[in-house]
Design an enzyme around this catalytic site. Structure first.
Site, short mmCIF file in Angstrom:
data_model
loop_
_atom_site.label_atom_id
_atom_site.label_comp_id
_atom_site.label_asym_id
_atom_site.label_seq_id
_atom_site.Cartn_x
_atom_site.Cartn_y
_atom_site.Cartn_z
CG HIS A 63 -2.03 0.93 1.21
ND1 HIS A 63 -3.28 0.66 1.75
CD2 HIS A 63 -2.12 2.18 0.71
CE1 HIS A 63 -4.07 1.71 1.58
NE2 HIS A 63 -3.39 2.64 0.95
CG HIS A 65 -1.33 6.27 -2.07
ND1 HIS A 65 -2.35 5.78 -2.85
CD2 HIS A 65 -1.70 6.01 -0.79
CE1 HIS A 65 -3.29 5.25 -2.08
NE2 HIS A 65 -2.91 5.37 -0.82
CD GLU A 131 -6.63 3.45 -0.23
OE1 GLU A 131 -5.67 4.11 -0.64
OE2 GLU A 131 -6.90 3.34 0.99
CG HIS A 195 -11.32 4.14 2.62
ND1 HIS A 195 -11.08 5.30 3.31
CD2 HIS A 195 -10.13 3.76 2.10
CE1 HIS A 195 -9.78 5.62 3.19
NE2 HIS A 195 -9.19 4.69 2.47
CG ASP A 248 1.98 6.93 10.92
OD1 ASP A 248 1.21 6.38 11.72
OD2 ASP A 248 1.60 7.79 10.10
CG ASP A 274 -1.97 4.97 3.21
OD1 ASP A 274 -1.98 5.19 1.98
OD2 ASP A 274 -2.94 5.23 3.95
CB ALA A 308 -3.97 13.16 3.05
N GLY A 309 -2.75 9.79 3.98
CA GLY A 309 -1.58 8.94 3.80
C GLY A 309 -0.52 9.31 4.80
ZN LIG Z 1 -6.94 4.67 2.43
#
Ligand SMILES: [Zn+2]
Length: 394
Positions: A63, A65, A131, A195, A248, A274, A308-309
């Site tokens: 995962h 981005h 995703e 989600h 994290d 992520d 946001a990630g």
């Molecule tokens: Zn997500």
């Protein structure tokens, strides 16, 4: 023919480390462990002195981005190469390029670029994780509300038929979710629920029907209530289900990460980053699709304040999860290697240093981190300084 010998290191052997043996990489695969005396007079293309260091299977991030200003969405072959060049420095040898909720055109364009990029040898790009856009708007987090929609076969079947889709994160409770799940499973993708507002009974049904993972567990879903146990408890009760977690220390409290590892066991935990495009760059304002994301103290947030990630790397994730859960390297390592590999049906080809596995290897120093990275037996990254001298062309 290529033959690389990794000498004097502690070599990962599924439940601990072997010492005093040489790890042999032959033609892109792991050939196995051999006593050093047996190899003394044999030819090799390269000998690596791994003294004081570990030889680990490369890390696998299901995962991710983006990083270093590069985003999987709106990328080009050059930007994907830039992303890969950054990732291998952190010991990552496989990742699923993870798309975001976006317009049909932008997802199609991203997949087109990724399809071309997949031909390149020696990169950690393993496949795609879709995703969104088929998510529950109440639990969308920072995913674009504008582009959330119901699944339509004419949209998603072309994605699935690229052969690149290893995973899809979806909310099965939305209209059309059941058909999407069936089609994704039939195409060999791992279905991960995320989600999503699925309640306990519904989630238990989705897992019984073949969903096998929970996307960034505890984020983008209702919490646990003693009368509404929800997705998490349903997943916990099904031994085939694995849990993605972002260690994290921001997305999930360390105590809850520790609780997950103890309740589910490390063989069911998949460490993910992520990571978004600001990873490796630091604080500032960044544009992602239609949205502006602000990164402050390493926390990426949308204007509405949603996370946001992350800006986590796999190396950071490994160190954090060892600390959060009070685990040794040997205890924590499976969560970054064989568990993710197994969850997408790629173990032991990936996530293992057993004979026959892909020669995706990291030379790891407890203090300095990644010292060298091999993908399919090719040295793709080497730290400057100390370790450089230890790698010799024979
Ligand atoms: Zn997500």
């Amino acid at each position: 023919m290529s033959r690389i010998l990794i000498e004097n290191s502690r070599v990962w052997q599924e439940d601990g480390f072997a010492r005093g043996q040489t790890l042999v990489l032959q033609d892109g695969r792991i050939a196995g462990l051999k006593p050093p005396a047996e190899l003394e007079r044999q030819p090799a293309d390269r000998r690596i002195d791994g003294r004081g260091r570990y030889a680990l299977p490369g890390f696998i991030d299901l995962h991710l981005h983006g990083s270093m200003g590069f985003d999987v969405m709106g990328g080009s072959p050059a930007s994907l190469q830039g992303l890969c060049d950054f990732l291998i420095q952190g010991g990552l040898t496989s990742f699923l390029a993870t798309t975001m909720t976006d317009s049909a055109e932008r997802i199609k364009a991203a997949l087109r670029v990724l399809t071309t990029f997949a031909e390149r040898p020696g990169t950690p790009f393993l496949g795609v994780h879709i995703e969104g856009p088929y998510l529950n708007s109440a639990y969308r987090g920072s995913q674009s509300e504008l582009h959330l929609r119901e699944p339509k076969r004419e949209e998603y079947m072309p994605w699935l038929s690229t052969g690149l889709i290893k995973m899809i994160t979806m909310a099965p409770e939305i209209a059309g979710g059941a058909s999407l799940m069936r089609d994704a499973l039939a195409q060999g993708a791992t279905v991960s629920i995320g989600h999503s507002g699925a309640d306990y009974d519904a989630a238990a049904r989705y897992f019984a029907a073949g969903a096998r993972q929970v996307t960034h567990t505890f984020n983008g879903m209702p919490g646990i209530h003693h009368r509404q146990p929800g997705l998490f408890v349903a997943a916990l009760e099904n031994p085939d289900v694995t849990f993605q977690i972002i260690p994290d220390g921001i997305h999930v409290h360390p105590a809850v990460v520790r609780m997950l590892a103890r309740l589910a066991g490390v063989e069911r935990v998949v460490v993910i980053t992520d990571a978004m495009l600001a990873t490796g760059l630091g604080d500032g304002q960044y544009t992602m699709g239609d949205a502006v994301v602000t990164v402050k103290n390493g926390q990426a947030r949308s204007p509405a304040g949603d996370l946001a990630g992350s800006t986590l790397t796999m190396e950071g994730a490994l160190r954090n999860i060892m600390r959060f859960c009070d685990l040794s390297l040997a205890e924590a390592l499976p969560m970054l290697t064989r568990v993710p590999a197994r969850s997408i049906g790629m173990y032991p080809q990936k996530g293992s240093l057993q004979a026959g596995a892909d020669a995706d290897v990291v030379i790891w120093d407890e203090v300095l981190g990644t010292q060298a990275t091999f993908i399919a037996g090719e040295l793709v990254y080497q730290a400057k300084g100390q370790c450089a001298a230890a790698i010799a062309d024979a």
